[in-house]
Design a protein around this motif. Structure first.
Motif, PDB file in Angstrom:
ATOM      1  N   SER A  82       6.622   4.436  -0.839  1.00  0.00           N
ATOM      2  CA  SER A  82       6.350   5.868  -0.913  1.00  0.00           C
ATOM      3  C   SER A  82       4.857   6.039  -1.123  1.00  0.00           C
ATOM      4  O   SER A  82       4.224   5.223  -1.800  1.00  0.00           O
ATOM      5  CB  SER A  82       7.125   6.521  -2.060  1.00  0.00           C
ATOM      6  OG  SER A  82       6.701   5.989  -3.305  1.00  0.00           O
ATOM      7  N   ALA A  83       4.309   7.067  -0.529  1.00  0.00           N
ATOM      8  CA  ALA A  83       2.865   7.276  -0.632  1.00  0.00           C
ATOM      9  C   ALA A  83       2.575   8.768  -0.690  1.00  0.00           C
ATOM     10  O   ALA A  83       2.999   9.520   0.184  1.00  0.00           O
ATOM     11  CB  ALA A  83       2.141   6.645   0.564  1.00  0.00           C
ATOM     12  N   GLY A  84       1.877   9.182  -1.720  1.00  0.00           N
ATOM     13  CA  GLY A  84       1.513  10.589  -1.839  1.00  0.00           C
ATOM     14  C   GLY A  84       0.898  10.881  -3.189  1.00  0.00           C
ATOM     15  O   GLY A  84       1.410  10.423  -4.220  1.00  0.00           O
ATOM     16  N   GLN A 130      -7.318   2.042   1.225  1.00  0.00           N
ATOM     17  CA  GLN A 130      -6.489   1.633   0.089  1.00  0.00           C
ATOM     18  C   GLN A 130      -5.031   1.480   0.511  1.00  0.00           C
ATOM     19  O   GLN A 130      -4.362   0.512   0.132  1.00  0.00           O
ATOM     20  CB  GLN A 130      -6.611   2.655  -1.037  1.00  0.00           C
ATOM     21  CG  GLN A 130      -5.869   2.256  -2.307  1.00  0.00           C
ATOM     22  CD  GLN A 130      -6.046   3.283  -3.414  1.00  0.00           C
ATOM     23  OE1 GLN A 130      -6.808   4.235  -3.278  1.00  0.00           O
ATOM     24  NE2 GLN A 130      -5.343   3.093  -4.510  1.00  0.00           N
ATOM     25  N   LEU A 131      -4.538   2.429   1.304  1.00  0.00           N
ATOM     26  CA  LEU A 131      -3.157   2.350   1.766  1.00  0.00           C
ATOM     27  C   LEU A 131      -2.966   1.156   2.699  1.00  0.00           C
ATOM     28  O   LEU A 131      -1.956   0.445   2.621  1.00  0.00           O
ATOM     29  CB  LEU A 131      -2.759   3.645   2.469  1.00  0.00           C
ATOM     30  CG  LEU A 131      -1.326   3.713   3.009  1.00  0.00           C
ATOM     31  CD1 LEU A 131      -0.307   3.480   1.897  1.00  0.00           C
ATOM     32  CD2 LEU A 131      -1.070   5.055   3.690  1.00  0.00           C
ATOM     33  N   ILE A 135      -0.291  -1.952   2.342  1.00  0.00           N
ATOM     34  CA  ILE A 135       0.699  -2.316   3.359  1.00  0.00           C
ATOM     35  C   ILE A 135       0.509  -3.763   3.792  1.00  0.00           C
ATOM     36  O   ILE A 135       1.481  -4.520   3.939  1.00  0.00           O
ATOM     37  CB  ILE A 135       0.603  -1.362   4.567  1.00  0.00           C
ATOM     38  CG1 ILE A 135       0.956   0.074   4.149  1.00  0.00           C
ATOM     39  CG2 ILE A 135       1.532  -1.823   5.690  1.00  0.00           C
ATOM     40  CD1 ILE A 135       0.724   1.105   5.236  1.00  0.00           C
ATOM     41  N   GLU A 136      -0.738  -4.174   3.989  1.00  0.00           N
ATOM     42  CA  GLU A 136      -1.012  -5.553   4.407  1.00  0.00           C
ATOM     43  C   GLU A 136      -0.516  -6.554   3.371  1.00  0.00           C
ATOM     44  O   GLU A 136      -0.026  -7.633   3.720  1.00  0.00           O
ATOM     45  CB  GLU A 136      -2.505  -5.735   4.662  1.00  0.00           C
ATOM     46  CG  GLU A 136      -2.984  -5.045   5.937  1.00  0.00           C
ATOM     47  CD  GLU A 136      -4.493  -5.125   6.126  1.00  0.00           C
ATOM     48  OE1 GLU A 136      -5.193  -5.414   5.125  1.00  0.00           O
ATOM     49  OE2 GLU A 136      -4.960  -4.904   7.257  1.00  0.00           O
ATOM     50  N   LEU A 158      -2.100  10.937   6.660  1.00  0.00           N
ATOM     51  CA  LEU A 158      -2.741   9.752   6.089  1.00  0.00           C
ATOM     52  C   LEU A 158      -1.966   8.492   6.466  1.00  0.00           C
ATOM     53  O   LEU A 158      -2.555   7.483   6.884  1.00  0.00           O
ATOM     54  CB  LEU A 158      -2.826   9.884   4.568  1.00  0.00           C
ATOM     55  CG  LEU A 158      -3.273   8.635   3.798  1.00  0.00           C
ATOM     56  CD1 LEU A 158      -4.696   8.254   4.175  1.00  0.00           C
ATOM     57  CD2 LEU A 158      -3.146   8.855   2.295  1.00  0.00           C
ATOM     58  N   ILE A 159      -0.653   8.538   6.339  1.00  0.00           N
ATOM     59  CA  ILE A 159       0.176   7.388   6.690  1.00  0.00           C
ATOM     60  C   ILE A 159       0.044   7.074   8.177  1.00  0.00           C
ATOM     61  O   ILE A 159      -0.096   5.908   8.576  1.00  0.00           O
ATOM     62  CB  ILE A 159       1.647   7.657   6.314  1.00  0.00           C
ATOM     63  CG1 ILE A 159       1.793   7.798   4.797  1.00  0.00           C
ATOM     64  CG2 ILE A 159       2.549   6.545   6.830  1.00  0.00           C
ATOM     65  CD1 ILE A 159       3.154   8.300   4.354  1.00  0.00           C
ATOM     66  N   SER A 160       0.062   8.099   9.016  1.00  0.00           N
ATOM     67  CA  SER A 160      -0.021   7.901  10.466  1.00  0.00           C
ATOM     68  C   SER A 160      -1.343   7.257  10.864  1.00  0.00           C
ATOM     69  O   SER A 160      -1.379   6.318  11.671  1.00  0.00           O
ATOM     70  CB  SER A 160       0.148   9.237  11.195  1.00  0.00           C
ATOM     71  OG  SER A 160       1.402   9.817  10.912  1.00  0.00           O
TER      72      SER A 160
END
Length: 303
Positions: A82-84, A130-131, A135-136, A158-160
């Motif tokens: 989750s990211a936000g 940072q995201l 993920i990496e 941001l995720i996209s």
């Protein structure tokens, strides 16, 4: 620009980027819950079929014919993220526009219910770099990555952008009522499948059932990847928006002959109360009591 995509089209695209995991022999107790990768014979007689879930009775059968290992498809490793910036962990106090982070808790346990190994990761990224680093870091333990954002989709862009920097990503706008945009594609050096789901918990769970569950079942090498569906009599009239599919949460009768749509469909409690989804087609705007409807069965005790 996002494409407008039908349910079956999106599912086909997702299944094209995931394949059954490589099989290997596992000791009997470790094989419990995995998927059988090959047919098993006792002499010339077929006793266990490939693609079936290995349960206690199959373990006993294998032992009875002298097998101490079984050829299996391993449990897929699924990272749920989750990211936000406005997502707060349960147990803490909310401030301003913050909301409790719901999706990763729900999706992580849903992944486990399908038969995969699930890892939950919650982040509050400040920027794409940072995201992406986060993920990496997860790629080393992931056969599939699921990402969801905030309820109001504020973090979707941001995720996209981040995922687009990591691989080939497609954005689609689903033809599902009360849903939203989704991403899918392959990222990282091993071309790991990734899917992003809507921030709204109800929309997120419906997408999980329709799309992610079949992906995991495919990776497991399961003989069936979809929930069973039946025809049942509708006990109460429902309305739907033309041009999109709707999945109305409902309760199936004990004999599976009829289904009652739950009230207050906007409430998250309908997910926990539902035993079925009432699938309403794009052209069906009004269904009346007594109509036969397609029902996706969520609890197998009904069939």
């Amino acid at each position: 620009m996002a494409e407008h995509t039908r349910v079956d089209e999106f599912l086909t695209s997702l299944l094209e980027i995931c394949t059954p995991l490589d099989s290997f022999d596992m000791p009997l107790l470790d094989a419990h819950g995995a998927t059988l990768a090959e047919d098993i014979y006792a002499g010339d007689r077929l006793v266990m079929k490939a693609g079936s879930r290995i349960r206690s009775t199959q373990i006993g059968l294998a032992a009875s014919i002298g097998l101490d290992h079984l050829p299996t498809r391993p449990h897929p490793r699924v990272v749920v993220m989750s990211a936000g910036p406005d997502l707060v962990e349960p147990g803490k106090d909310l401030k301003g526009t913050e909301e409790f982070e719901t999706n990763s808790w729900m999706l992580t346990t849903a992944v486990r219910e399908v038969g995969a190994v699930a890892y939950r990761v919650h982040s509050i990224p400040d920027d794409e770099a940072q995201l992406q680093n986060l993920i990496e870091d997860q790629l080393v333990r992931a056969d599939l990555i699921i990402i969801s954002g905030e309820r109001h989709d504020d973090s979707f862009d941001l995720i996209s952008r981040t995922l687009s920097n990591m691989g080939e990503i497609t954005t689609v706008d689903m033809a599902i009522e009360m849903s939203g945009r989704h991403n899918f594609g392959l990222i990282g050096p091993d071309k790991t499948p990734v899917v992003t789901l809507p921030g709204d918990p109800i929309a997120s769970y419906i997408s999980f059932e329709l799309f992610v569950r079949p992906m995991i079942r495919t990776m497991l090498g399961a003989s069936t990847i979809h929930r069973p569906s039946i025809k049942a009599k509708l006990e109460k009239a429902i309305a739907s928006t033309e041009g999109v599919r709707s999945y109305i949460r409902g309760v199936l009768s004990e004999d599976g002959s009829s289904v009652v749509p739950l009230a207050n469909q906007e409430e998250l409690s309908t997910l926990s109360d539902a035993t079925a989804f009432i699938a309403v087609g794009e052209k069906d705007t009004q269904l009346k009591a007594g109509d036969k409807v397609t029902v996706v069965v969520l609890e197998r005790r009904y069939i």
